[in-house]
Enzyme design. Structure first.
Site, PDB file in Angstrom:
ATOM      1  N   ASN A   1      15.253  11.198 -20.819  1.00 25.45           N
ATOM      2  CA  ASN A   1      15.637  10.418 -19.636  1.00 25.45           C
ATOM      3  C   ASN A   1      16.721  11.115 -18.825  1.00 25.45           C
ATOM      4  OD1 ASN A   1      16.556   9.779 -22.225  1.00 25.45           O
ATOM      5  ND2 ASN A   1      17.659   7.986 -21.506  1.00 25.45           N
TER       6      ASN A   1
ATOM      7  N   CYS B   1      12.130   5.376 -11.726  1.00 27.72           N
ATOM      8  CA  CYS B   1      12.142   6.654 -11.000  1.00 27.72           C
ATOM      9  C   CYS B   1      12.570   6.616  -9.540  1.00 27.72           C
ATOM     10  CB  CYS B   1      10.759   7.277 -11.080  1.00 27.72           C
ATOM     11  SG  CYS B   1      10.328   7.749 -12.755  1.00 27.72           S
TER      12      CYS B   1
ATOM     13  N   LYS C   1      16.394   6.145  -8.627  1.00 24.79           N
ATOM     14  CA  LYS C   1      17.272   7.204  -9.157  1.00 24.79           C
ATOM     15  C   LYS C   1      16.931   8.561  -8.542  1.00 24.79           C
ATOM     16  CE  LYS C   1      15.137   8.918 -13.402  1.00 24.79           C
ATOM     17  NZ  LYS C   1      14.721  10.252 -12.997  1.00 24.79           N
TER      18      LYS C   1
ATOM     19  N   PHE D   1       7.890  -3.928 -13.549  1.00 20.14           N
ATOM     20  CA  PHE D   1       8.077  -3.584 -12.132  1.00 20.14           C
ATOM     21  C   PHE D   1       6.770  -3.471 -11.380  1.00 20.14           C
ATOM     22  CE2 PHE D   1       7.026   0.916 -11.519  1.00 20.14           C
ATOM     23  CZ  PHE D   1       6.933   1.373 -12.818  1.00 20.14           C
TER      24      PHE D   1
END
Ligand code: NAI
Length: 442
Positions: free
Chosen positions: A91, A277, A280, A339
């Site tokens: 990550n 994703c 960020k 999400f």
């Protein structure tokens, strides 16, 4: 160069599915995925009823390959040592302290991996950046490998960003639009590129495998995500204008998308993008632009996140307005916590923002999601609110019983069957639910 063994560090949403597909398509290569998280490794090895990552088709691929040439292990050093190629799929969250906090990517996990590889490797290795990284990270990785590695071991670094989308990961991996391999223009660099090319070309058509320099490859991933998110924020910003003017956002999307220069994908208005994703990576891009003194460019990309935040808040406000401006003591069913549909990933899900917003205004929530665990839902909420006036349901029908309204946040196909509820207050994914008798916002 003949590759017999691959190691992937990071058994998450990227490491697990990508390695499972490589193992499936390259049965002669032993692929081992390692992780510091023992629980995750146990789950991949079948210790629980379900894999740690939900993706349509993934369980079938794992079933065919696990124990044959796909393995999950916590013996990180041993697996690194015996492998010729090591993927880093750890990550890279947004930094929360130090220089660049709130914007730059936190590279501590990637750096720890590089150090680990350097300290353990006794033979030459190809180290592949699979994680999404800021442009020029390979430089830093090389420095770590050289500083901590043996003098007689050569490391070659490749960038091979992952473009899969959660929810369609297996399909995306089977039929990638493109595979990017960035390598150095040296003899050893090009040999490493060829080794990786030979792996992907076992199932990806050669013309779809793009060889670039390392920096283009690193930056292409950030840029692709920024462009995708930009389309979502663009259509979402227009949904606000539609509601003021009487235009219909779905009709608008269709009309815009029929232009072949634009195309129909990623043009559906929604409650906003989520996932680990987009936000960020855009913040990371903004940080990079600022770092290089490109302030106007930074401002341009930052606006995409601002519109996304605006849309999430606007959505919660519409629910409140729909219930007469006051949700205190009102019971609302919130459907969809991940999400997006077909994943159990709730990182940065817009549902969290909407739920916290409503809970803080006194609402009582019935939450339902087909795949996200109750533990995760509770964790997501507790990070932002101490309110506990909600219940998590495993049964869709029970979750919508006797509520003042139902708010659909993401478009799981299960929700298409709900046609008997009279008080659907708002349809987050803007799917067409013709049978709903009461709908606001459109
Ligand atoms: P994740 O959080 O699901 O998995 C990362 C894993 O790495 C965790 O299980 C963690 O325990 C492990 N890890 C961290 N440091 C480690 C170390 N030193 N040694 C061994 N294991 C270690 O993350 P996810 O979603 O798989 O993302 C990984 C990267 O791929 C990120 O850079 C992300 O931006 C990128 N990416 C993610 C996509 C997605 O849809 N999730 C799509 C494309 C790229």
């Amino acid at each position: 160069m003949k590759i017999n063994r691959i190691c992937c560090i990071g058994a998450g949403y990227v490491g697990g599915p990508t390695m499972a597909v490589i193992a499936l398509k390259c049965p002669k290569i032993k692929v081992t995925v390692v992780d510091i998280n023992q629980n995750r490794i146990d789950a991949w090895n079948g210790a629980y009823n379900q894999l740690p990552v939900y993706e349509p088709g993934l369980a079938e691929v794992v079933k065919l390959t696990r124990g044959r040439n796909l393995f999950f292990s916590n013996q990180i050093d041993k697996v690194i040592e015996e492998s010729e190629i090591i993927f880093m799929a750890v990550n890279t969250p947004t930094k929360n302290k130090g220089e660049g906090a709130g914007m730059a990517a936190d590279l501590k996990y990637v750096e720890a991996c590089a150090k680990n590889i350097a300290q353990v490797a006794k033979t030459d290795k190809i180290v592949v950046e699979k994680s999404t990284l800021p442009v020029r990270t390979a430089e830093k990785i090389k420095e770590i490998l050289i500083t901590h590695g043996r003098n007689d071991v050569h490391f070659e670094i490749l960038s091979n960003p992952e473009f899969l989308a959660e929810g369609t990961a297996i399909q995306d991996l089977f039929k990638s639009d493109r595979v990017l391999i960035g390598g150095d223009n040296t003899l050893t660099g090009q040999l490493a590129v060829k080794a990786l090319f030979d792996i992907y070309s076992q199932w990806i058509p050669k013309e779809k495998i793009l060889k670039t320099n390392v920096w283009s490859s690193e930056l292409s991933k950030l840029a692709s995500n920024a462009m995708l998110a930009q389309r979502i924020s663009s259509i979402n910003s227009l949904s606000a204008l539609c509601e003021k003017t009487g235009a219909d956002i779905d009709e608008l999307s269709k009309a815009i998308g029929m232009d072949h220069r634009i195309g129909p994908k990623f043009l559906r208005a929604s409650v906003g993008f989520g996932g680990s994703c987009f936000q960020k990576d855009i913040l990371n891009l903004v940080y990079l632009c600022k770092y290089y003194g490109l302030h106007e460019v930074a401002e341009y990309w930052l606006q995409i996140i601002k519109i996304n935040d605006y849309q999430k808040n606007r959505f919660a406000q519409k629910i409140i307005d729909g219930l007469g401006g006051d949700v205190n003591q009102k019971k609302i069913a919130l459907l969809g916590w991940s999400f997006k549909p077909n994943t159990n990933d709730s990182r940065e899900s817009p549902a969290i923002n909407v739920a916290v917003n409503l809970l803080n205004k006194g609402a009582y929530l019935n939450i339902f999601d087909p795949k996200v665990d109750e533990i995760n839902i509770r964790k997501d909420i507790s990070k932002l609110s101490s309110k506990t006036s909600f219940q998590v349901y495993r049964d869709l029908n029970l979750s919508i019983k006797d509520v003042n309204s139902v708010a659909i946040i993401s478009g799981w196909k299960e929700f298409l069957r709900i046609d008997s509820v009279e008080n659907i207050i708002f349809n987050g994914s803007f799917l067409k639910f013709k049978n709903f008798k009461y709908k606001i916002g459109k």
